[in-house]
Design an enzyme around this catalytic site. Structure first.
Site, PDB file in Angstrom:
ATOM      1  CB  CYS A 123      46.321   1.597   3.541  1.00  0.00           C
ATOM      2  SG  CYS A 123      47.934   2.332   3.210  1.00  0.00           S
ATOM      3  CG  HIS A 264      43.630   3.072   0.780  1.00  0.00           C
ATOM      4  ND1 HIS A 264      43.951   4.168   1.554  1.00  0.00           N
ATOM      5  CD2 HIS A 264      44.806   2.556   0.345  1.00  0.00           C
ATOM      6  CE1 HIS A 264      45.264   4.291   1.588  1.00  0.00           C
ATOM      7  NE2 HIS A 264      45.810   3.336   0.868  1.00  0.00           N
ATOM      8  CG  ASN A 294      48.508   6.062   0.466  1.00  0.00           C
ATOM      9  OD1 ASN A 294      47.867   6.057   1.510  1.00  0.00           O
ATOM     10  ND2 ASN A 294      48.950   4.952  -0.106  1.00  0.00           N
TER      11      ASN A 294
END
Ligand code: COA
Length: 345
Positions: A123, A264, A294
């Protein structure tokens, strides 16, 4: 034969500058109710524990490169450029192990001979990739770089696992960076980053790589993402908080000077805990996790695009972008929001 050409005559630049921004979400939206109907979970649990109401999921025929091409095309249109010197694709879900996905994407974008490579940092991949791109620009190796974060997470998530299936979504976002000056709108600041490989098994696809090739594995579950969610959560809050402070200090900013914190989108509670620890009010922390989930390396450019379009990011604002992911990896950088940037989604 087409010979390689350059977008500009590169010379060492003082900073990389954001001139194009775009994103793409596959059209199909999957609400929490779909998971609640087949797994031991509820819409309420997913909303309150993660902050997600729905996510976009690509159809089976769509690969990560298809998502990346759409986002890359929009970012180049936003930047009003038809050529870049390099394409860097941050992804944890490449089309294949070999070849890399970035050359396919470059080819589809009409950039058949440019430098193109994948970057894998979970990520954190997008912030890592923009940092590498800024370095290429800074050194004069490239004049203009397309950086894409794209993921088809649905390809690697076990549909029967309630602790991962509702979390992840598919999508892509991209930016175009070019040479500029450190004090002008659009300029990226210094990056703070790091990794801690001893936590590799906290977010991991155990099989399918050289350690455990797929042909030797009879358990399909080991070819899906395994995640120790609670451990990831605790490390994410601590690391994101710290790396954000490091990036602000490297740029000479005080935390109270940050106009927008772009975190994030892993879990709304992670973002809230980070903002709280840093003393940044929630209204300065844009989010889109409710509608996209996500999306791993695509998360930050997707959020930048959505926040730019709905007016949460404005010219000359001090933006701090921060991330954490598999590895563990973490990275944060600063950005002066550009003037006249038209994000395309
Ligand atoms: N529905 C209902 N219950 C669920 C669930 C779901 N979808 N997923 C997990 N649970 C259960 C667990 O099985 C556990 O049950 P138990 O107590 O009977 O064992 C309970 O909820 C608590 O689990 P825990 O993991 O402690 O929950 P949590 O509050 O930490 O939330 C995550 C789980 C995954 C949402 C959270 O840890 C998280 O978001 N972690 C970060 C993940 C991430 O961002 N990863 C990407 C890389 S940045």
């Amino acid at each position: 034969m087409i010979f390689a050409r350059r977008s500009t005559t590169p010379s060492p630049a003082h900073a990389a500058r954001l001139i194009g921004l775009g994103a793409y979400l596959p059209p199909k939206k999957v609400p929490n109710a779909d998971f609640a109907a087949r797994l031991d979970t509820t819409d309420e649990w997913i909303r309150t524990r993660i902050g997600i109401a729905e996510r976009h999921i690509a159809d089976p025929a769509t690969a990560t490169s298809d998502l990346a091409v759409e986002a890359g095309r929009r970012a180049m249109k936003s930047a009003q450029v038809e050529y870049v010197d390099a394409v860097i694709l941050a992804t944890a879900t490449p089309d294949h192990h070999v070849p890399g996905t970035a050359p396919l994407v470059a080819d589809q974008l009409g950039l058949p001979q440019v430098c193109a490579f994948d970057l894998g940092a979970g990520c954190s991949g997008f912030v890592y990739a923009t940092t590498v791109a800024a370095g290429l620009i800074h050194a004069g190796t490239a004049g203009t770089v397309l950086v894409i974060g794209a993921e088809k997470m649905s390809a690697v998530v076990d549909p029967a696992d309630r602790s991962t299936a509702p979390i992840f979504g598919d999508g892509a976002g991209a930016v175009v960076l070019t040479a500029g000056q450190a004090d002008e709108p659009g300029a990226l600041g210094p990056t703070a980053w790091g990794s801690e490989g001893k936590h590799a098994d906290a977010i991991c696809i155990p099989a399918g790589g050289s350690r455990r090739p797929s042909r030797t594995v009879d358990d399909l579950k080991n070819q899906y993402v395994h995640m120790k969610g609670n451990e990831v959560f605790r490390h994410a809050v601590r690391r994101i908080t710290h790396v954000t402070q490091e990036a602000a200090a490297a740029a000479g900013w005080r935390i109270q000077d940050v106009d927008r914190l772009i975190v994030h989108q892993a879990n709304a509670r992670i973002s809230a805990a980070v903002a709280d620890a840093l003393g940044i009010p929630p209204e300065r922390v844009p989010a889109n996790i409710t509608h996209v989930g996500n999306t791993s390396a695509a998360s930050i450019p997707l959020l930048l695009s959505h926040a730019a379009i709905d007016g949460r990011l404005k010219a000359r604002q001090r933006v701090l972008v921060t991330s954490f992911g598999a590895g563990f990896t973490w990275a944060a950088t600063t950005l002066l929001w550009p003037v006249d940037l038209q994000a395309l989604v």
